[in-house]
Design a protein around this motif. Structure first.
Motif, PDB file in Angstrom:
ATOM      1  N   GLN A  26      32.486  39.500  33.262  1.00 64.74           N
ATOM      2  CA  GLN A  26      31.522  38.647  34.038  1.00 64.74           C
ATOM      3  C   GLN A  26      32.483  38.257  35.120  1.00 64.74           C
ATOM      4  N   LYS A  27      33.955  38.082  34.997  1.00 60.35           N
ATOM      5  CA  LYS A  27      34.677  37.752  36.235  1.00 60.35           C
ATOM      6  C   LYS A  27      35.847  38.830  36.693  1.00 60.35           C
ATOM      7  N   ASN A  28      35.735  38.793  37.721  1.00 57.38           N
ATOM      8  CA  ASN A  28      37.239  39.139  38.515  1.00 57.38           C
ATOM      9  C   ASN A  28      38.541  37.749  37.762  1.00 57.38           C
ATOM     10  N   CYS A  29      39.659  38.235  36.951  1.00 61.22           N
ATOM     11  CA  CYS A  29      40.005  37.633  36.203  1.00 61.22           C
ATOM     12  C   CYS A  29      41.194  36.891  37.578  1.00 61.22           C
ATOM     13  N   ALA A  30      41.649  38.186  37.957  1.00 66.28           N
ATOM     14  CA  ALA A  30      42.837  37.972  39.341  1.00 66.28           C
ATOM     15  C   ALA A  30      42.307  37.061  40.150  1.00 66.28           C
TER      16      ALA A  30
END
Length: 334
Positions: free
Chosen positions: A278-282
């Motif tokens: 769902q997303k780029n954690c960084a």
């Protein structure tokens, strides 16, 4: 040398002509004996005698010429010998030769001195923090990789018997850690202050040698805790610097690496390698780490503790996000 060669050529030529003359004379005598009764041959004999006379005259002229050449050559040799004895050389040529010889000598001395200095400097480099003899914490020139230039590194010599190479350090927020892939690969900051040592260097250090990882944290009240792992290795850039090996945990901070981050690839804001679809954690936590989806730890998050989701985190300590003033990551070869 040229005159001597010419002399020998002239003598050889005379000998050849002489042989021809004898042959001609012998031939003439035979003709005269064979044709004594033939008056019609008288004219031919007279012509042959005339030619022989002319040839003798030319031989005399050549002999005189040869004597003159030999005399001239002797004079030239005498003059050359006299000059050699007197050493009649241009003084400027002597000075130039002396200067050139001096320059060569000075250069050789310079090379010898440079090599000697380089050898001394080379001997002052250490290959690891464990070899540092003074056991004083600080910045050192480390010869970490054979046949390469030394690298500036910070050695911690007081914690747990010393010999630690610091690979991450944060304590005042002076350096921005929300950076791209290249920065985390190559390293940034100053080892005298806040810095990240560089994923590529850590990979090269740990790929063939067994290392221990020590993580040291200080909370907002000044309490120090640590997490130690008896094995540590990260993969290559092609492997996205994955947390390839993580040994057994011991310490006082709790284990916030093994469960959620072991085996994960490294992620930055411009290089998303986590397992969250769902997303780029960084980007989500404004850090760079071995995220899964997303974290139990985030030592490269924002230094500001106000936004708990984005700040420096080691969740197993007090079971909450944030709450830290300083961090250090250190490695030491077993």
């Amino acid at each position: 040398m040229t005159n001597m060669t010419q002399k020998y050529k002239v003598i050889l030529w005379i000998l050849v002509i002489g042989d021809i003359s004898l042959a001609q004379t012998s031939s003439s005598e035979n003709i005269m004996k064979a044709d004594e009764s033939c008056k019609t041959c008288d004219v031919l004999v007279q012509k042959m005698e005339y030619l022989e006379t002319k040839f003798l005259e030319q031989q005399l002229e050549l002999k005189t010429l040869i004597e003159q050449i030999m005399q001239t050559q002797d004079n030239l040799v005498k003059i050359a010998n006299e000059k050699m004895e007197k050493r009649e050389i241009d003084p400027t040529e002597i000075n130039s030769a002396v200067l050139q010889e001096q320059k060569c000598h000075d250069y050789q001395q310079h090379v010898m001195l440079t090599d000697s200095t380089s050898a001394v400097e080379q001997s002052n480099y250490i290959t690891s923090c464990s070899e540092e003899s003074t056991k004083v914490s600080g910045k050192y020139s480390l010869h970490l990789f054979p046949n390469e230039m030394p690298i500036q590194g910070y050695c911690e010599q007081e914690t747990a018997k010393g010999g630690w190479l610091v690979i991450q350090r944060r304590f005042d927020g002076s350096v921005d850690f929300y950076r791209n892939w290249t920065d985390y690969r190559d390293g940034f900051g100053d080892v005298d202050g806040e810095f990240w040592f560089g994923l590529e260097k850590v990979h090269r250090l740990t790929k063939n040698r067994n290392h221990v990882l020590m993580i040291e944290l200080e909370d907002l009240k000044g309490k120090f805790v640590y997490a130690q792992y008896d094995g540590f290795e990260i993969g290559s850039e092609e492997e996205k610097y994955s947390l390839k090996k993580l040994g057994k945990y011991s310490g006082t901070a709790g284990d916030s690496l093994s469960k959620h981050h072991k085996g994960m690839m490294f992620s930055t804001k411009d290089n998303d390698n986590d397992r969250d679809n769902q997303k780029n954690c960084a980007m989500y936590v404004m850090g760079a780490w071995w995220y899964r989806s997303c974290l139990d730890s985030n030592l490269n998050g924002l230094y500001d503790d106000k936004d708990k989701r984005k700040t420096i985190t080691w969740y197993s300590f007090k079971k909450r996000l944030g709450g830290f003033k300083s961090t250090r990551m250190m490695i030491r070869e077993k």
